[in-house]
Write an enzyme that holds these catalytic residues in place. Structure first.
Site, PDB file in Angstrom:
ATOM      1  N   HIS A  25       1.005  -1.235   0.140  1.00  0.00           N
ATOM      2  CA  HIS A  25      -0.126  -0.043   0.093  1.00  0.00           C
ATOM      3  C   HIS A  25       0.779   1.169  -0.051  1.00  0.00           C
ATOM      4  O   HIS A  25       1.410   1.574   1.240  1.00  0.00           O
ATOM      5  CB  HIS A  25      -0.923   0.008   1.252  1.00  0.00           C
ATOM      6  CG  HIS A  25      -1.738   1.320   1.277  1.00  0.00           C
ATOM      7  ND1 HIS A  25      -3.352   0.843   1.265  1.00  0.00           N
ATOM      8  CD2 HIS A  25      -1.484   2.427   1.114  1.00  0.00           C
ATOM      9  CE1 HIS A  25      -3.675   2.039   1.292  1.00  0.00           C
ATOM     10  NE2 HIS A  25      -2.931   3.090   1.194  1.00  0.00           N
ATOM     11  N   HIS A  76       1.637   5.345  -1.797  1.00  0.00           N
ATOM     12  CA  HIS A  76       1.254   6.567  -2.502  1.00  0.00           C
ATOM     13  C   HIS A  76       2.413   7.135  -3.431  1.00  0.00           C
ATOM     14  O   HIS A  76       3.262   7.520  -2.414  1.00  0.00           O
ATOM     15  CB  HIS A  76       0.315   7.725  -1.655  1.00  0.00           C
ATOM     16  CG  HIS A  76      -0.738   7.058  -1.102  1.00  0.00           C
ATOM     17  ND1 HIS A  76      -2.146   7.318  -1.661  1.00  0.00           N
ATOM     18  CD2 HIS A  76      -1.024   6.572   0.051  1.00  0.00           C
ATOM     19  CE1 HIS A  76      -3.015   6.548  -0.789  1.00  0.00           C
ATOM     20  NE2 HIS A  76      -2.276   6.319   0.192  1.00  0.00           N
ATOM     21  N   LEU A  77       2.692   7.411  -4.445  1.00  0.00           N
ATOM     22  CA  LEU A  77       3.909   7.540  -4.990  1.00  0.00           C
ATOM     23  C   LEU A  77       3.743   8.942  -5.928  1.00  0.00           C
ATOM     24  O   LEU A  77       4.599   9.778  -6.279  1.00  0.00           O
ATOM     25  CB  LEU A  77       4.352   6.830  -6.322  1.00  0.00           C
ATOM     26  CG  LEU A  77       4.920   5.411  -5.962  1.00  0.00           C
ATOM     27  CD1 LEU A  77       5.426   4.494  -7.019  1.00  0.00           C
ATOM     28  CD2 LEU A  77       6.220   5.687  -5.144  1.00  0.00           C
ATOM     29  N   ARG A  78       2.255   9.613  -5.844  1.00  0.00           N
ATOM     30  CA  ARG A  78       1.935  10.914  -6.451  1.00  0.00           C
ATOM     31  C   ARG A  78       2.335  10.873  -7.912  1.00  0.00           C
ATOM     32  O   ARG A  78       2.737   9.863  -8.645  1.00  0.00           O
ATOM     33  CB  ARG A  78       2.726  11.896  -5.663  1.00  0.00           C
ATOM     34  CG  ARG A  78       2.429  11.858  -4.209  1.00  0.00           C
ATOM     35  CD  ARG A  78       0.851  11.920  -3.725  1.00  0.00           C
ATOM     36  NE  ARG A  78       0.947  11.947  -2.306  1.00  0.00           N
ATOM     37  CZ  ARG A  78      -0.235  11.573  -1.536  1.00  0.00           C
ATOM     38  NH1 ARG A  78      -1.245  10.789  -1.989  1.00  0.00           N
ATOM     39  NH2 ARG A  78      -0.301  11.754  -0.320  1.00  0.00           N
ATOM     40  N   ASN A 114      -5.214   7.275  -6.142  1.00  0.00           N
ATOM     41  CA  ASN A 114      -5.873   8.632  -5.828  1.00  0.00           C
ATOM     42  C   ASN A 114      -5.034   9.865  -6.350  1.00  0.00           C
ATOM     43  O   ASN A 114      -4.953  10.816  -5.423  1.00  0.00           O
ATOM     44  CB  ASN A 114      -6.111   8.532  -4.426  1.00  0.00           C
ATOM     45  CG  ASN A 114      -4.934   8.509  -3.365  1.00  0.00           C
ATOM     46  OD1 ASN A 114      -3.831   8.045  -3.739  1.00  0.00           O
ATOM     47  ND2 ASN A 114      -5.018   9.294  -2.053  1.00  0.00           N
ATOM     48  N   LYS A 155      -9.223  -0.268  -5.836  1.00  0.00           N
ATOM     49  CA  LYS A 155      -9.243   0.415  -4.548  1.00  0.00           C
ATOM     50  C   LYS A 155     -10.652   0.956  -4.437  1.00  0.00           C
ATOM     51  O   LYS A 155     -11.202   2.114  -5.012  1.00  0.00           O
ATOM     52  CB  LYS A 155      -8.269   1.437  -4.630  1.00  0.00           C
ATOM     53  CG  LYS A 155      -8.275   2.088  -3.026  1.00  0.00           C
ATOM     54  CD  LYS A 155      -7.838   1.433  -2.056  1.00  0.00           C
ATOM     55  CE  LYS A 155      -8.020   2.057  -0.727  1.00  0.00           C
ATOM     56  NZ  LYS A 155      -6.740   2.950  -0.091  1.00  0.00           N
ATOM     57  N   HIS A 198     -10.617   1.115   1.999  1.00  0.00           N
ATOM     58  CA  HIS A 198     -10.401   2.125   2.761  1.00  0.00           C
ATOM     59  C   HIS A 198     -11.669   1.991   3.689  1.00  0.00           C
ATOM     60  O   HIS A 198     -12.780   2.438   3.254  1.00  0.00           O
ATOM     61  CB  HIS A 198     -10.206   3.732   2.478  1.00  0.00           C
ATOM     62  CG  HIS A 198      -9.847   4.440   3.491  1.00  0.00           C
ATOM     63  ND1 HIS A 198      -8.893   5.202   3.421  1.00  0.00           N
ATOM     64  CD2 HIS A 198     -10.745   5.022   4.489  1.00  0.00           C
ATOM     65  CE1 HIS A 198      -8.695   6.090   4.457  1.00  0.00           C
ATOM     66  NE2 HIS A 198      -9.890   5.996   5.100  1.00  0.00           N
ATOM     67  N   HIS A 249      -4.560  -0.506   5.496  1.00  0.00           N
ATOM     68  CA  HIS A 249      -4.156   0.113   6.870  1.00  0.00           C
ATOM     69  C   HIS A 249      -5.048  -0.174   8.142  1.00  0.00           C
ATOM     70  O   HIS A 249      -5.752   1.079   8.402  1.00  0.00           O
ATOM     71  CB  HIS A 249      -3.803   1.463   6.498  1.00  0.00           C
ATOM     72  CG  HIS A 249      -4.849   2.223   5.727  1.00  0.00           C
ATOM     73  ND1 HIS A 249      -6.208   2.352   5.964  1.00  0.00           N
ATOM     74  CD2 HIS A 249      -4.703   2.908   4.555  1.00  0.00           C
ATOM     75  CE1 HIS A 249      -6.758   3.104   4.938  1.00  0.00           C
ATOM     76  NE2 HIS A 249      -6.033   3.394   3.924  1.00  0.00           N
ATOM     77  N   LEU A 274      -5.062   9.521   7.865  1.00  0.00           N
ATOM     78  CA  LEU A 274      -6.112   8.573   8.032  1.00  0.00           C
ATOM     79  C   LEU A 274      -6.001   7.147   7.532  1.00  0.00           C
ATOM     80  O   LEU A 274      -5.229   7.063   6.549  1.00  0.00           O
ATOM     81  CB  LEU A 274      -7.175   9.290   6.955  1.00  0.00           C
ATOM     82  CG  LEU A 274      -7.744  10.644   7.586  1.00  0.00           C
ATOM     83  CD1 LEU A 274      -8.500  11.391   6.477  1.00  0.00           C
ATOM     84  CD2 LEU A 274      -8.344  10.374   9.047  1.00  0.00           C
ATOM     85  N   ASP A 320       1.452   2.690   3.449  1.00  0.00           N
ATOM     86  CA  ASP A 320       0.703   3.955   3.515  1.00  0.00           C
ATOM     87  C   ASP A 320       1.459   5.189   3.470  1.00  0.00           C
ATOM     88  O   ASP A 320       0.969   6.349   3.851  1.00  0.00           O
ATOM     89  CB  ASP A 320      -0.556   4.222   4.446  1.00  0.00           C
ATOM     90  CG  ASP A 320      -1.650   4.970   3.853  1.00  0.00           C
ATOM     91  OD1 ASP A 320      -1.733   5.072   2.672  1.00  0.00           O
ATOM     92  OD2 ASP A 320      -2.201   5.439   5.080  1.00  0.00           O
ATOM     93  N   HIS A 368       3.241  14.603   1.634  1.00  0.00           N
ATOM     94  CA  HIS A 368       2.510  15.803   1.110  1.00  0.00           C
ATOM     95  C   HIS A 368       3.767  16.961   1.550  1.00  0.00           C
ATOM     96  O   HIS A 368       4.445  16.765   2.602  1.00  0.00           O
ATOM     97  CB  HIS A 368       1.333  16.216   2.195  1.00  0.00           C
ATOM     98  CG  HIS A 368       0.099  15.234   2.131  1.00  0.00           C
ATOM     99  ND1 HIS A 368      -0.805  15.487   1.126  1.00  0.00           N
ATOM    100  CD2 HIS A 368      -0.227  14.060   2.697  1.00  0.00           C
ATOM    101  CE1 HIS A 368      -1.700  14.737   1.135  1.00  0.00           C
ATOM    102  NE2 HIS A 368      -1.613  13.699   2.063  1.00  0.00           N
TER     103      HIS A 368
HETATM  104  C1  NCD Z   1      -3.638   9.061   2.089  1.00  0.00           C
HETATM  105  C2  NCD Z   1      -3.050  10.091   1.189  1.00  0.00           C
HETATM  106  O1  NCD Z   1      -2.643  11.321   1.391  1.00  0.00           O
HETATM  107  O2  NCD Z   1      -3.259   9.936  -0.026  1.00  0.00           O
HETATM  108  N1  NCD Z   1      -3.272   9.825   3.169  1.00  0.00           N
HETATM  109  C3  NCD Z   1      -3.513   9.056   4.525  1.00  0.00           C
HETATM  110  O3  NCD Z   1      -3.492   9.872   5.405  1.00  0.00           O
HETATM  111  N2  NCD Z   1      -3.105   7.891   4.555  1.00  0.00           N
HETATM  112  C4  NCD Z   1      -5.015   8.679   1.464  1.00  0.00           C
HETATM  113  C5  NCD Z   1      -5.200   7.264   2.360  1.00  0.00           C
HETATM  114  O4  NCD Z   1      -4.633   6.120   2.212  1.00  0.00           O
HETATM  115  O5  NCD Z   1      -6.181   7.453   3.307  1.00  0.00           O
HETATM  116 ZN    ZN Z   2      -2.948   5.083   1.616  1.00  0.00          ZN
END
Ligand code: NCD
Ligand code: ZN
Length: 351
Positions: A13, A15-17, A41, A106, A143, A181, A226, A254, A258
């Site tokens: 799990h 996030h690579l943006r 996302n 997802k 989620h 998560h 989250l 996860d 940011h």
């Molecule tokens: C994730 C994100 O920033 O894309 N944020 C997080 O707090 N985990 C989104 C997610 O997985 O809920």
């Molecule tokens: Zn996530």
């Protein structure tokens, strides 16, 4: 024990943006992990196989640059996902399965977290897609939080189990599900005891921290994610699940980057950046309960087994060597603060 050698792990799990942020973070994951399930996302979200394939190419291009800077990043494989919406068609699911590159879909309840506005309004709306996923054997990643504003934020996962997950699993008993998560004792117990094809990912931060971490000495936005951190009793239940040896629990960081100014903000974004030191954080968590011998199953075996992929064969080594997490890292033209910035960690990935 001063070294820890594991089959190279995967992150189930992540996030690579995109764009400059992708270029800044992909190497951190590629140094540690062989593969990662890449969350869809983006803005706009990755809802079609064509978009997932294009995103995969952008990840590989960014990886190419990371490998020039650090050859240890070579060989990383992104495993793509689709973002489920009320309009996802069964045909798209068939295409996803046939692509060989899309490994899961997802489900974000609309409004549950960062970039989830296009998410699912109700499970009823996605029945045709879920039916196709069950038939095709494509896993659903969830989620698991209700979005009802009247439900306390600390209760949203437990309420989701009763009101959404259990009915969904009754309707689709053969659907392969990863409860992403997980953060509560209720979720750990549910996954451990449920019949049928269900598993859960657990982050390093939910194993290491309880909710007071958000408030020590003042409000600490870099601990905000989250689902939000929960009470100590939940942290302990997660740690017990992760170190139990149950094949239903596996690693998913996860890691959710940011930029610093978006976290240190009057309305700070949710997400902890853990990719650069993910394994070191997990090692700290497992060592805290004397369970380092259970780390390899959790990090390297149970994930590929659930997804029906081959286990990795290369190895990585962690050394017992105290070091300090950097205060800040570059993120394109911005900067980013990694989780536990400035704090010591006892294990370090060998070069
Ligand atoms: C994730 C994100 O920033 O894309 N944020 C997080 O707090 N985990 C989104 C997610 O997985 O809920
Ligand atoms: Zn996530």
């Amino acid at each position: 024990m001063d070294t820890l050698t594991l089959i190279r792990p995967d992150d189930w799990h992540l996030h690579l943006r995109d764009g400059a942020a992708l270029e800044a973070v992909v190497g951190a994951t590629a140094r540690q992990f062989a593969r990662a399930i890449v969350m869809p996302n983006l803005k706009p979200p990755v809802t079609t196989v064509a978009q997932a394939m294009a995103y995969r190419e952008r990840i590989l291009a960014a990886l190419g640059k990371a490998v020039v800077a650090d050859p240890a990043c070579a060989g990383f494989e992104p495993l793509m996902t689709l973002y489920l919406t009320d309009r996802t068609s069964p045909d798209e699911i068939v295409l996803a399965r046939a692509s060989g590159q899309v490994h899961a879909v997802k489900l974000y309840p609309a409004g549950a977290t960062t970039n989830s506005d296009a998410g699912v309004s109700s499970v009823a709306a996605v029945h045709p897609a879920l039916e196709a996923m069950q038939r095709e054997g494509l896993p659903l990643l969830i989620h698991g939080e209700v979005v009802d504003a009247s439900v306390d934020i600390f209760d949203r996962e437990a309420v989701f189990i009763e009101t959404v997950l259990e009915p969904l699993r009754r309707d689709f008993p053969a659907l392969r599900i990863v409860f992403e998560h997980i953060t509560t004792r209720e979720a750990a117990q549910y996954v451990a005891q449920a019949s049928g094809p269900i598993a859960a990912t657990i982050t390093a931060h939910h194993l290491l921290y309880e909710r007071n971490a958000l408030f020590i000495g003042g409000i600490r936005p870099h601990w905000y994610c989250l689902p939000v951190l929960k009470r100590e009793v939940h942290r302990r239940a997660l740690l017990e699940a992760a170190t139990s040896g149950s094949t239903r629990f596996f690693l998913g960081t996860d890691s959710a980057p940011h930029a610093r100014h978006l976290k240190e903000n009057a309305c700070g974004c949710a997400g902890c950046y853990t990719a650069p030191h993910a394994l070191e954080l997990y090692a700290a968590a497992f060592e805290s309960v004397g369970a380092l011998d259970r780390l390899e199953g959790f990090a390297s075996f149970f994930g590929p087994d659930f997804y029906g992929l081959a286990r990795n064969t290369a190895r990585i080594t962690l050394n017992r060597q105290t070091w300090t997490v950097p205060d800040v890292l570059p993120l394109g033209d911005d900067t980013i603060v990694p989780l536990a910035a400035g704090e010591p960690l006892a294990w370090r990935l060998a070069d």
